[in-house]
Write a protein that holds these residues in place. Structure first.
Motif, PDB file in Angstrom:
ATOM      1  N   PHE A  17       6.078   8.177 -17.301  1.00 56.49           N
ATOM      2  CA  PHE A  17       5.619   6.901 -17.862  1.00 56.49           C
ATOM      3  C   PHE A  17       5.021   6.001 -16.789  1.00 56.49           C
ATOM      4  CE2 PHE A  17       9.273   8.359 -20.393  1.00 56.49           C
ATOM      5  CZ  PHE A  17       8.668   8.485 -21.627  1.00 56.49           C
ATOM      6  N   LEU A  18       4.153   6.565 -15.965  1.00 56.80           N
ATOM      7  CA  LEU A  18       3.553   5.820 -14.858  1.00 56.80           C
ATOM      8  C   LEU A  18       2.128   5.390 -15.228  1.00 56.80           C
ATOM      9  CD1 LEU A  18       4.014   4.876 -11.943  1.00 56.80           C
ATOM     10  CD2 LEU A  18       3.080   7.070 -11.176  1.00 56.80           C
ATOM     11  N   GLN A  19       1.859   4.097 -15.083  1.00 62.29           N
ATOM     12  CA  GLN A  19       0.558   3.552 -15.442  1.00 62.29           C
ATOM     13  C   GLN A  19      -0.326   3.386 -14.204  1.00 62.29           C
ATOM     14  OE1 GLN A  19      -0.105   3.118 -18.720  1.00 62.29           O
ATOM     15  NE2 GLN A  19       1.978   3.886 -19.066  1.00 62.29           N
ATOM     16  N   ASP A  20      -1.647   3.417 -14.408  1.00 58.05           N
ATOM     17  CA  ASP A  20      -2.585   3.247 -13.294  1.00 58.05           C
ATOM     18  C   ASP A  20      -2.407   1.878 -12.640  1.00 58.05           C
ATOM     19  OD1 ASP A  20      -3.637   5.763 -13.736  1.00 58.05           O
ATOM     20  OD2 ASP A  20      -5.310   5.033 -14.971  1.00 58.05           O
ATOM     21  N   GLU A  21      -2.117   0.851 -13.450  1.00 59.99           N
ATOM     22  CA  GLU A  21      -1.927  -0.487 -12.892  1.00 59.99           C
ATOM     23  C   GLU A  21      -0.733  -0.534 -11.941  1.00 59.99           C
ATOM     24  OE1 GLU A  21      -1.807   0.063 -16.331  1.00 59.99           O
ATOM     25  OE2 GLU A  21      -4.006  -0.094 -16.459  1.00 59.99           O
ATOM     26  N   GLU A  22       0.296   0.241 -12.254  1.00 58.41           N
ATOM     27  CA  GLU A  22       1.468   0.279 -11.387  1.00 58.41           C
ATOM     28  C   GLU A  22       1.141   0.924 -10.050  1.00 58.41           C
ATOM     29  OE1 GLU A  22       5.276   0.659 -14.356  1.00 58.41           O
ATOM     30  OE2 GLU A  22       3.911   2.392 -14.315  1.00 58.41           O
ATOM     31  N   LEU A  23       0.295   1.957 -10.084  1.00 61.22           N
ATOM     32  CA  LEU A  23      -0.127   2.598  -8.837  1.00 61.22           C
ATOM     33  C   LEU A  23      -0.947   1.644  -7.975  1.00 61.22           C
ATOM     34  CD1 LEU A  23      -1.083   6.198 -10.040  1.00 61.22           C
ATOM     35  CD2 LEU A  23       0.864   5.549  -8.630  1.00 61.22           C
ATOM     36  N   GLU A  24      -1.774   0.829  -8.609  1.00 66.33           N
ATOM     37  CA  GLU A  24      -2.559  -0.152  -7.868  1.00 66.33           C
ATOM     38  C   GLU A  24      -1.650  -1.155  -7.169  1.00 66.33           C
ATOM     39  OE1 GLU A  24      -5.321  -1.934 -10.533  1.00 66.33           O
ATOM     40  OE2 GLU A  24      -6.345  -0.037 -11.008  1.00 66.33           O
ATOM     41  N   GLU A  25      -0.585  -1.581  -7.848  1.00 63.38           N
ATOM     42  CA  GLU A  25       0.380  -2.518  -7.249  1.00 63.38           C
ATOM     43  C   GLU A  25       1.088  -1.868  -6.062  1.00 63.38           C
ATOM     44  OE1 GLU A  25       4.344  -5.153  -8.479  1.00 63.38           O
ATOM     45  OE2 GLU A  25       3.467  -3.730  -9.909  1.00 63.38           O
ATOM     46  N   LEU A  26       1.417  -0.573  -6.195  1.00 61.40           N
ATOM     47  CA  LEU A  26       2.065   0.146  -5.098  1.00 61.40           C
ATOM     48  C   LEU A  26       1.127   0.264  -3.907  1.00 61.40           C
ATOM     49  CD1 LEU A  26       4.466   1.805  -4.032  1.00 61.40           C
ATOM     50  CD2 LEU A  26       3.466   3.818  -5.138  1.00 61.40           C
ATOM     51  N   ALA A  27      -0.152   0.499  -4.166  1.00 66.07           N
ATOM     52  CA  ALA A  27      -1.136   0.620  -3.090  1.00 66.07           C
ATOM     53  C   ALA A  27      -1.281  -0.702  -2.333  1.00 66.07           C
ATOM     54  CB  ALA A  27      -2.481   1.067  -3.655  1.00 66.07           C
ATOM     55  N   GLN A  28      -1.276  -1.808  -3.051  1.00 64.95           N
ATOM     56  CA  GLN A  28      -1.390  -3.122  -2.407  1.00 64.95           C
ATOM     57  C   GLN A  28      -0.197  -3.387  -1.503  1.00 64.95           C
ATOM     58  OE1 GLN A  28      -1.924  -5.922  -5.613  1.00 64.95           O
ATOM     59  NE2 GLN A  28      -3.869  -5.013  -6.281  1.00 64.95           N
ATOM     60  N   ALA A  29       0.985  -3.017  -1.966  1.00 65.45           N
ATOM     61  CA  ALA A  29       2.182  -3.209  -1.144  1.00 65.45           C
ATOM     62  C   ALA A  29       2.139  -2.291   0.071  1.00 65.45           C
ATOM     63  CB  ALA A  29       3.426  -2.917  -1.980  1.00 65.45           C
ATOM     64  N   GLY A  30       1.645  -1.066  -0.110  1.00 66.68           N
ATOM     65  CA  GLY A  30       1.553  -0.131   1.002  1.00 66.68           C
ATOM     66  C   GLY A  30       0.649  -0.636   2.110  1.00 66.68           C
ATOM     67  N   GLN A  31      -0.447  -1.290   1.730  1.00 66.60           N
ATOM     68  CA  GLN A  31      -1.361  -1.836   2.735  1.00 66.60           C
ATOM     69  C   GLN A  31      -0.672  -2.883   3.603  1.00 66.60           C
ATOM     70  OE1 GLN A  31      -4.516  -1.242   3.744  1.00 66.60           O
ATOM     71  NE2 GLN A  31      -4.528   0.595   2.448  1.00 66.60           N
ATOM     72  N   LYS A  32       0.243  -3.631   3.009  1.00 63.92           N
ATOM     73  CA  LYS A  32       0.903  -4.721   3.727  1.00 63.92           C
ATOM     74  C   LYS A  32       1.940  -4.239   4.738  1.00 63.92           C
ATOM     75  CE  LYS A  32       0.153  -7.983  -0.057  1.00 63.92           C
ATOM     76  NZ  LYS A  32       0.756  -8.826  -1.114  1.00 63.92           N
ATOM     77  N   ILE A  33       2.362  -2.999   4.632  1.00 65.37           N
ATOM     78  CA  ILE A  33       3.346  -2.476   5.600  1.00 65.37           C
ATOM     79  C   ILE A  33       2.756  -1.348   6.442  1.00 65.37           C
ATOM     80  CG2 ILE A  33       5.342  -3.073   4.156  1.00 65.37           C
ATOM     81  CD1 ILE A  33       5.543  -0.082   3.408  1.00 65.37           C
ATOM     82  N   TYR A  34       1.437  -1.171   6.357  1.00 66.67           N
ATOM     83  CA  TYR A  34       0.800  -0.058   7.064  1.00 66.67           C
ATOM     84  C   TYR A  34       1.039  -0.141   8.565  1.00 66.67           C
ATOM     85  CZ  TYR A  34      -2.705   3.279   8.636  1.00 66.67           C
ATOM     86  OH  TYR A  34      -3.331   4.344   9.235  1.00 66.67           O
ATOM     87  N   ASP A  35       1.037  -1.365   9.131  1.00 66.15           N
ATOM     88  CA  ASP A  35       1.203  -1.508  10.580  1.00 66.15           C
ATOM     89  C   ASP A  35       2.619  -1.168  11.042  1.00 66.15           C
ATOM     90  OD1 ASP A  35       2.420  -3.660   9.381  1.00 66.15           O
ATOM     91  OD2 ASP A  35       1.675  -5.148  10.800  1.00 66.15           O
ATOM     92  N   GLN A  36       3.530  -0.926  10.084  1.00 65.60           N
ATOM     93  CA  GLN A  36       4.908  -0.549  10.421  1.00 65.60           C
ATOM     94  C   GLN A  36       5.116   0.976  10.373  1.00 65.60           C
ATOM     95  OE1 GLN A  36       7.345  -2.996  11.176  1.00 65.60           O
ATOM     96  NE2 GLN A  36       5.461  -4.223  11.228  1.00 65.60           N
ATOM     97  N   LYS A  37       4.032   1.697  10.118  1.00 62.87           N
ATOM     98  CA  LYS A  37       4.135   3.145   9.908  1.00 62.87           C
ATOM     99  C   LYS A  37       4.715   3.856  11.124  1.00 62.87           C
ATOM    100  CE  LYS A  37       0.507   5.685  10.231  1.00 62.87           C
ATOM    101  NZ  LYS A  37      -0.772   6.391  10.049  1.00 62.87           N
TER     102      LYS A  37
END
Length: 290
Positions: A17-37
């Motif tokens: 039950f995963l929506q495309d909009e939810e993936l977009e929200e996850l991608a935005q959050a991922g960008q914000k922690i990228y420098d912590q990789k």
């Protein structure tokens, strides 16, 4: 319509039950922690290398392979991009872990720890809302499901190859003389193995145009009615192909057992040892040792 027999991205997206909009929200959050990789991966490696259980399996070669794939692992988890190629990539990673001999529990712990580290990082930066947590759990659920599917399929394939190898080793058919083949039977002869032996025997008879097939049964662990009947079937099958089957290695105990269970094996030539069977086979094929 989703085909349950085709486990592609639409199948898993619908299943979780995963929506495309939810993936977009996850991608935005991922960008914000990228420098912590890099810092996250360092904690991850420290955990692996300092845990006695994992030292055995996550060798330096395995760790280097993980390091080389850091960007792929990160993007697969946090880019919000998922399609059929993503599913196949997860299955491939699962197959790789299985092929290098990492046990399933060590493999699953690896996945869970990595996913938990990323989740904790999202929470530390105040990004882990309830909705994002639900999305993250669904997406990591898909990842674990597909990775595990790949791991299981690789293990099944390794097991199949091992069984085939053992099967071929358990039927070492040897040409003794022109037109004469030998198969020493060792261990237990159940119905499944009897079928394998008969199949191998008939293939060799056809390929070598054999006239005599000697089954040496000295190494048979148990002689009972099932084994005796299997030997009779092999003899009849060989005869249909114009080949005489012989039994060698008939000991006193084996002879007594055959008599006690009331089996008639008169149609099979029997010999006390392999040398006598070979002599008879040579006479039958008009050959001699010298």
């Amino acid at each position: 319509m989703i085909d349950p027999n085709e486990k592609n991205w639409p199948y898993y997206q619908a299943l979780f039950f995963l929506q495309d909009e939810e993936l977009e929200e996850l991608a935005q959050a991922g960008q914000k922690i990228y420098d912590q990789k890099d810092e996250l991966y360092q904690r991850f490696y420290d955990w692996l290398q300092n845990h006695p259980f994992f030292l055995t399996y996550y060798t330096e070669d395995v760790l280097q392979a993980i390091r080389d794939s850091e960007d792929i692992f990160w993007d697969d988890l946090l880019s919000g991009q998922a399609d059929d190629e993503y599913i196949e990539r997860q299955r491939f990673f699962g197959q790789v872990f299985a092929s290098v001999g990492i046990p399933f529990d060590a493999y699953l712990a690896f996945l869970n720890y990595y996913h938990q580290e990323v989740q904790d990082l999202l929470e530390e930066h105040g990004l882990l809302s309830l909705n994002l947590l639900k999305t993250y759990r669904k997406f990591t659920g898909i990842a674990i499901s597909t990775l595990t599917d790949g791991y299981s399929s690789a293990k099944d394939e390794l097991l199949r190859e091992k069984e085939e190898t053992l099967s071929s080793m358990s039927t070492p058919i040897t040409p003794l003389w022109e037109g004469i083949l030998l198969l020493p039977l060792v261990g237990f002869l159940d119905s499944e193995r009897a079928q394998q032996v008969m199949h191998a025997m008939l293939e060799e008879i056809a390929e070598k145009s054999a006239k005599v097939f000697i089954l040496d049964i000295r190494g048979i662990a148990v002689m009972d009615s099932e084994v005796a009947n299997a030997l009779i079937k092999m003899s009849k099958a060989a005869k249909l192909m114009g080949c005489q089957a012989m039994l060698s290695g008939i000991s006193g105990n084996v002879a007594q057992t055959i008599v006690d269970i009331g089996l008639d094996i008169q149609e099979i030539q029997t010999h006390g040892n392999m040398l006598n069977a070979l002599r008879a086979a040579l006479r039958l094929t008009n050959q001699s040792i010298f």
